[in-house]
Design an enzyme around this catalytic site. Structure first.
Site, PDB file in Angstrom:
ATOM      1  N   GLU A   1     -11.203   2.926   8.512  1.00  0.00           N
ATOM      2  CA  GLU A   1     -10.534   2.877  10.081  1.00  0.00           C
ATOM      3  C   GLU A   1     -11.050   4.093  11.055  1.00  0.00           C
ATOM      4  OE1 GLU A   1      -6.571   5.410   9.151  1.00  0.00           O
ATOM      5  OE2 GLU A   1      -6.962   4.047   7.509  1.00  0.00           O
TER       6      GLU A   1
ATOM      7  N   GLU B   1      -8.065   4.117  -0.771  1.00  0.00           N
ATOM      8  CA  GLU B   1      -8.551   3.982   0.595  1.00  0.00           C
ATOM      9  C   GLU B   1      -8.775   5.368   1.131  1.00  0.00           C
ATOM     10  OE1 GLU B   1      -6.628   2.481   4.880  1.00  0.00           O
ATOM     11  OE2 GLU B   1      -6.353   1.553   2.955  1.00  0.00           O
TER      12      GLU B   1
ATOM     13  N   HIS C   1      -7.876  -2.395   9.177  1.00  0.00           N
ATOM     14  CA  HIS C   1      -6.877  -1.305   9.325  1.00  0.00           C
ATOM     15  C   HIS C   1      -6.108  -1.949  10.549  1.00  0.00           C
ATOM     16  CE1 HIS C   1      -5.711   2.381  11.429  1.00  0.00           C
ATOM     17  NE2 HIS C   1      -5.132   2.452  10.357  1.00  0.00           N
ATOM     18  N   ALA C   2      -4.849  -1.638  10.535  1.00  0.00           N
ATOM     19  CA  ALA C   2      -3.904  -1.931  11.410  1.00  0.00           C
ATOM     20  C   ALA C   2      -2.534  -1.311  11.564  1.00  0.00           C
ATOM     21  CB  ALA C   2      -3.518  -3.288  11.295  1.00  0.00           C
ATOM     22  N   GLY C   3      -2.540  -0.115  10.746  1.00  0.00           N
ATOM     23  CA  GLY C   3      -1.348   0.827  10.864  1.00  0.00           C
ATOM     24  C   GLY C   3      -1.432   1.636  12.144  1.00  0.00           C
TER      25      GLY C   3
ATOM     26  N   ASN D   1      -6.090   8.995   2.755  1.00  0.00           N
ATOM     27  CA  ASN D   1      -6.190   9.444   4.085  1.00  0.00           C
ATOM     28  C   ASN D   1      -7.113  10.780   4.237  1.00  0.00           C
ATOM     29  OD1 ASN D   1      -3.502   7.943   4.734  1.00  0.00           O
ATOM     30  ND2 ASN D   1      -4.590   7.923   6.340  1.00  0.00           N
TER      31      ASN D   1
ATOM     32  N   GLU E   1      -3.723  -5.757   7.132  1.00  0.00           N
ATOM     33  CA  GLU E   1      -2.859  -4.493   7.242  1.00  0.00           C
ATOM     34  C   GLU E   1      -1.734  -4.918   8.367  1.00  0.00           C
ATOM     35  OE1 GLU E   1      -1.853  -0.092   6.776  1.00  0.00           O
ATOM     36  OE2 GLU E   1      -3.777  -0.707   7.992  1.00  0.00           O
TER      37      GLU E   1
ATOM     38  N   ASP F   1     -11.420  -1.380  12.532  1.00  0.00           N
ATOM     39  CA  ASP F   1     -10.474  -0.825  13.557  1.00  0.00           C
ATOM     40  C   ASP F   1     -10.890  -1.582  14.998  1.00  0.00           C
ATOM     41  OD1 ASP F   1      -8.261   1.466  13.749  1.00  0.00           O
ATOM     42  OD2 ASP F   1      -9.173   1.383  15.443  1.00  0.00           O
TER      43      ASP F   1
ATOM     44  N   ASP G   1      -3.908   5.051  -0.809  1.00  0.00           N
ATOM     45  CA  ASP G   1      -4.470   5.612   0.296  1.00  0.00           C
ATOM     46  C   ASP G   1      -4.301   7.069   0.565  1.00  0.00           C
ATOM     47  OD1 ASP G   1      -5.636   5.915   2.857  1.00  0.00           O
ATOM     48  OD2 ASP G   1      -4.222   4.761   3.983  1.00  0.00           O
TER      49      ASP G   1
ATOM     50  N   LYS H   1       0.884   5.428   0.090  1.00  0.00           N
ATOM     51  CA  LYS H   1       0.232   6.590   0.576  1.00  0.00           C
ATOM     52  C   LYS H   1       0.096   7.746  -0.718  1.00  0.00           C
ATOM     53  CE  LYS H   1      -0.568   5.549   4.784  1.00  0.00           C
ATOM     54  NZ  LYS H   1      -1.986   5.595   5.418  1.00  0.00           N
TER      55      LYS H   1
ATOM     56  N   LYS I   1       0.782  -1.189   0.086  1.00  0.00           N
ATOM     57  CA  LYS I   1      -0.120   0.002   0.050  1.00  0.00           C
ATOM     58  C   LYS I   1       0.929   1.327   0.086  1.00  0.00           C
ATOM     59  CE  LYS I   1      -2.734   1.200   3.642  1.00  0.00           C
ATOM     60  NZ  LYS I   1      -3.992   0.704   4.374  1.00  0.00           N
TER      61      LYS I   1
END
Length: 437
Positions: A302, A273, A352-354, A249, A383, A325, A247, A219, A217
């Site tokens: 998320e 995303e 989501h897991a960042g 954001n 993720e 999330d 993504d 950004k 992924k």
């Protein structure tokens, strides 16, 4: 199960990840991965650990919210809570006065997640099981009894939820065995944070490919020409057959999102995303419809407040990938509702897991989803970011780009006490040094 909760402590724990641009994206340019970290003490010595994730500033506000909820938890036995878990969830989310601060969203809901995560951890520890296994071994009716169906019965009734879980009993043991052997497929976000220079990005991609990663992924969203250049670079690095996701954001307006992603379509991203405001359900629907001919899906969740918003995203065909999330929603109770709704609408869940602790937590939910709900790995992955796992007593285990099921009892969110003390804000040694610079 007679463990009585006699104390709740909550601490503000922050890691200065902004220094090296870990976690940086188009909207959050200097995140310090942080947590409001909750510990429940019981009269029998067993403890429960929970957290909710933040980006630094404002964690002290979440800590205040957790302290405001403490009186609803302290004094109760674990048996009291889990024998009517739906009722306890409502107690926390529907207090006649504090409900006004949400309801079921924002800072008060983040605090609720931290408290409930600690309760679930305590329950799993009391049973001597990792959280995913506690859930997998539950009777379908018991699982459903943990969920608050208020506001979602027009889409999912209790009976339908039980039916989904009963149907998935077939082949359940084989899927559990498969997960223990192979693990759950993951993708990496760690190679392409927005603040990383090209050389670092190339090196991280090279290393990841050597380690067996096939899903990446990137950004995007700050500068279109730079996005084109970076996506081209990553696509060249990973080749035409590996999976690329992008993504933004929440960076764009609706029309801008459609235009911008259309320009990036040559790099064949699987999804875009968070293309716009996380609250704009109809905007996501418009983007989904416009990008469908390009073969690009929309992923979000998320920062989706609660099960009611997820219900509407699904009703409006506004997302093609559901991103739960573990700390934004009201812990496992509310995530169970979303997993079941996503299954009914046949939309894959890709969590989501960042962030600090999120990988540790959400792996339990996605294992449960595969074993007991969806029974499918089609278009599904979880993720992974490779930051800060060393601060946990039971860090995630990744093998061949798969999450290996945790073995230790609990919800995997206990932090090493030395790490907590060192990173507690503002009195921990890390922050004393940081502020003196």
């Amino acid at each position: 199960m007679l463990h009585k909760i006699i104390n709740l402590t909550v601490r503000d724990v922050r890691f200065p990840t902004s220094v090296e641009q870990h976690g940086s994206d188009a909207m959050h340019t200097d995140p310090d991965y942080s947590a409001a970290y909750v510990v429940l003490d019981t009269d029998r010595g067993l403890r429960g650990f929970g957290l909710t994730f933040t980006l630094g500033k404002g964690t002290e506000i979440v800590v205040c919210a957790v302290e405001a909820l403490a009186a609803l938890v302290v004094g109760k036995t674990l048996q009291e809570i889990v024998s009517d878990f739906r009722g306890f969830y409502r107690l926390l989310t529907s207090d006649g006065q504090m409900r006004w601060l949400g309801p079921e969203k924002g800072v008060i809901h983040l605090a609720t997640a931290a408290v409930l995560n600690a309760v679930w951890d305590l329950w799993a520890r009391s049973e001597g099981k990792p959280l995913w296994k506690l859930l997998v071994d539950m009777d379908p009716k018991q699982i459903v009894s943990c969920i608050d169906f208020r506001y979602i019965t027009d889409v999912l009734t209790e009976k339908e939820a039980v039916d989904i879980l009963v149907k998935a009993q077939e082949g359940k043991q084989q899927r559990e065995d498969q997960m223990l052997k192979e693990g759950y497929p993951a993708y990496t976000t760690s190679c392409a944070w927005l603040g990383y220079p090209d050389q670092q990005l190339k090196q991280l991609c090279t290393d990841a490919l050597k380690s067996g990663w096939t899903k990446f992924k990137v950004k995007v969203g700050a500068d279109l020409e730079d996005d084109i250049r970076r996506c081209r670079l990553i696509r060249q690095m990973i080749g035409p057959n590996n999976t690329l996701m992008i993504d933004a954001n929440q960076r764009w307006d609706v029309a801008e999102a459609i235009s911008w992603v259309s320009r990036l379509s040559e790099f064949k991203p699987l999804w875009i995303e968070e293309p716009t405001s996380p609250d704009d359900i109809l905007g996501h629907a418009a983007i989904s419809k416009a990008l469908a001919p390009l073969g690009i899906g929309v992923a979000t969740g998320e920062q989706c407040h609660n099960r009611v918003m997820f219900k509407q995203f699904l009703q409006a065909s506004a997302l093609q990938f559901v991103q739960i999330d573990s700390c934004r929603l009201g812990s496992i109770n509310e995530n169970l509702a979303v997993l079941l709704m996503a299954h009914k609408f046949q939309v894959p869940v890709c969590p989501h897991a960042g962030g600090v602790g999120l990988c540790e937590l959400v792996q339990h939910l996605i294992l449960f989803d595969y074993i007991c709900v969806s029974a499918s790995l089609d278009s599904r992955m979880c993720e992974y970011v490779d930051h800060l796992h060393k601060h946990f007593t039971s860090p995630v285990v990744i093998q061949d780009a798969h999450y290996m099921p945790p073995k230790d009892p609990g919800y995997s969110c206990e932090m090493l006490e030395a790490s907590v003390q060192k990173h507690q804000y503002p009195e921990g040694d890390v922050w004393k040094q940081h502020m003196n610079k």
